[in-house]
Write an enzyme that holds these catalytic residues in place. Structure first.
Site, short mmCIF file in Angstrom:
data_model
loop_
_atom_site.label_atom_id
_atom_site.label_comp_id
_atom_site.label_asym_id
_atom_site.label_seq_id
_atom_site.Cartn_x
_atom_site.Cartn_y
_atom_site.Cartn_z
CG ASP A 118 -6.45 18.37 -13.75
OD1 ASP A 118 -5.73 17.77 -14.58
OD2 ASP A 118 -7.59 18.00 -13.45
CE LYS A 141 -9.50 10.76 -18.15
NZ LYS A 141 -9.78 11.98 -17.41
CE1 TYR A 200 -13.46 14.10 -15.89
CE2 TYR A 200 -13.12 14.03 -13.53
CZ TYR A 200 -13.46 13.39 -14.70
OH TYR A 200 -13.80 12.07 -14.69
NE ARG A 219 -3.02 0.37 3.22
CZ ARG A 219 -2.38 0.28 4.41
NH1 ARG A 219 -1.52 1.22 4.78
NH2 ARG A 219 -2.60 -0.74 5.20
C1 LIG Z 1 -10.35 12.31 -16.13
C2 LIG Z 1 -9.96 13.56 -15.46
C3 LIG Z 1 -9.82 13.63 -14.06
C4 LIG Z 1 -10.16 12.44 -13.16
O1 LIG Z 1 -9.29 11.38 -13.33
P1 LIG Z 1 -9.73 9.82 -13.19
O2 LIG Z 1 -8.49 9.12 -13.58
O3 LIG Z 1 -10.87 9.61 -14.14
O4 LIG Z 1 -10.14 9.62 -11.77
C5 LIG Z 1 -9.40 14.82 -13.50
N1 LIG Z 1 -9.13 15.91 -14.27
C6 LIG Z 1 -9.27 15.88 -15.61
C7 LIG Z 1 -8.95 17.10 -16.38
C8 LIG Z 1 -9.68 14.72 -16.24
O5 LIG Z 1 -9.82 14.71 -17.57
#
Ligand SMILES: *Cc1c(COP(=O)(O)O)cnc(C)c1O
Length: 383
Positions: free
Chosen positions: A172, A197, A100, A48
């Site tokens: 982000d 992504k 998001y 973990r």
């Molecule tokens: C998909 C996404 C998230 C969340 O991430 P997950 O891997 O789906 O939990 C946060 N910020 C942006 C800009 C995203 O596209």
């Protein structure tokens, strides 16, 4: 040694396995590690908290964002959750009004109930960020480019606001990826990623990451990472590590195809409005040129004279673009934000920032551009 991007993407954090010579980092599918006597171990105790496959990935991610420390999480939302755990009741967060959907949801539906206040402003306007700072503000959370209307925030300018008031500053960086922009170099304290992504890039893993430079902050975050346990398993860490090896090649292809798709859709009779930061008439084009190396593979369009029914028909008609949530994979995807990724945002709030019923978001993949354009032509008609 200070290697360049592609070399880091392929090698950072990775060495041939000391016991076997395996060139690729093995999947250490183990929860626990032998200790010679209590406390005498090789730095790994329980998976973990630490795992060698995950550690290689975290070091590689840190190198790509020009940071010292990386932390991988079971999802982007788990990474976000871990940052928010640094806050206390009464603290305020300044963030964008075009986030998001999942970030909006964790802010307003999870952390707001613990007495944390979220103030939503247009982060394209630094003045609005500065004006929102109060003595209770603790954190600025910025997404750039935003999802789905691809507005930009000036990372460096907001960093100055954060520093002046001694605020924690998180960017982000999911939409840009470290290939296109490095927020730590521009004054961010923490870079957050949904590794689901572009970082992984093959739409077969859900994962998140945080990257930072400050050791004290790293220790605080590591505490919650281990204490709350939102960490990913070694198989997924292996897959993302493997995906990173082609990040630079994929991003170049995403940008090239993104440009072709955006140029085809601009001035198309079925398209009322297009969002892509590479166009010189995009309101934040100058910021994009300054802080990004290229303009990315995300393109959003508002369809002309299309009600919800017609928008759904168009979104479902493509043969190469797949109608699905998510983005950043090698395959092209099309998304209807209002009912899919942004369904958790109230209609009024989303329409205010342009997430209307006839908006479609394209994640342009790395297929042959001609096939993508032909797909668009068949559904939307010729220009
Ligand atoms: C998909 C996404 C998230 C969340 O991430 P997950 O891997 O789906 O939990 C946060 N910020 C942006 C800009 C995203 O596209």
């Amino acid at each position: 040694m200070a290697y360049k991007f592609a070399t880091k993407a392929i090698h950072a954090g990775q060495e041939a396995d000391p016991t076997t010579g395996a060139v690729m980092t093995p999947i250490y599918q183990t929860s626990t590690y032998k200790q010679v006597s209590p406390g005498d171990h090789k730095g790994f105790e329980y998976s973990r908290g630490t795992n060698p496959t995950r550690k290689a990935l975290e070091d590689c991610l840190a190198a790509l964002e020009n940071g010292k420390f990386g932390l991988a999480f079971a999802s982007g939302m788990a990474a976000t959750d871990t940052v928010l755990r640094l806050l206390k009741p009464g603290d305020e967060v300044i963030t964008g009004d075009d986030l998001y959907g999942g970030s909006y949801r964790i802010f307003t539906k999870v952390y707001a109930q613990y007495g944390i206040k979220f103030v939503f402003v247009n982060t394209s306007d630094v003045g609005q960020v500065e004006d929102a700072v109060t003595e209770r503000t603790r954190l600025i959370w910025v997404e750039t480019p935003t999802n789905p209307t691809l507005k930009l925030a000036d990372i460096e300018a907001i960093g100055k606001v954060a520093r002046k008031s001694n605020l924690l500053y998180v960017v982000d960086n999911t939409f840009a990826s470290p290939y296109l922009q490095n927020p730590l170099d521009l004054g961010a304290d923490i870079v957050m990623h949904s590794a689901t992504k572009y970082l992984n890039g093959h739409s077969d893993v859900v994962m998140g990451a945080l990257i930072l430079n400050n050791e004290e902050l790293y220790k605080q975050l590591w505490f919650y990472y281990n204490a709350c346990g939102g960490t990913p398993g070694p198989q997924d860490a292996f897959l993302v590590l493997r995906g990173l090896k082609t990040l630079h090649v994929r991003m170049r292809a995403h940008c090239e195809n993104g440009r072709k798709v955006a140029e085809f859709l601009k001035d198309h009779p079925k398209v009322e409005k297009i969002y892509w930061p590479g166009f010189s008439d995009h309101p934040d084009h100058e910021v994009a040129q300054r802080q990004m190396r290229d303009f990315g593979g995300m393109v959003s369009i508002v369809l002309r004279d299309a009600d919800l029914h017609e928008t759904f028909r168009i979104a479902s008609d493509f043969k190469v673009f797949t109608l699905a949530e998510s983005l950043g994979g090698v395959e092209s995807l099309i998304n209807h934000p209002a009912t899919m990724t942004h369904g958790s945002i109230p209609k009024e709030a989303r329409e205010k920032v342009g997430v209307v019923d006839n908006l479609l978001r394209l994640s342009v993949g790395i297929e042959d551009a001609e096939d993508l354009l032909e797909d668009l032509r068949l559904v939307l008609g010729d220009k």
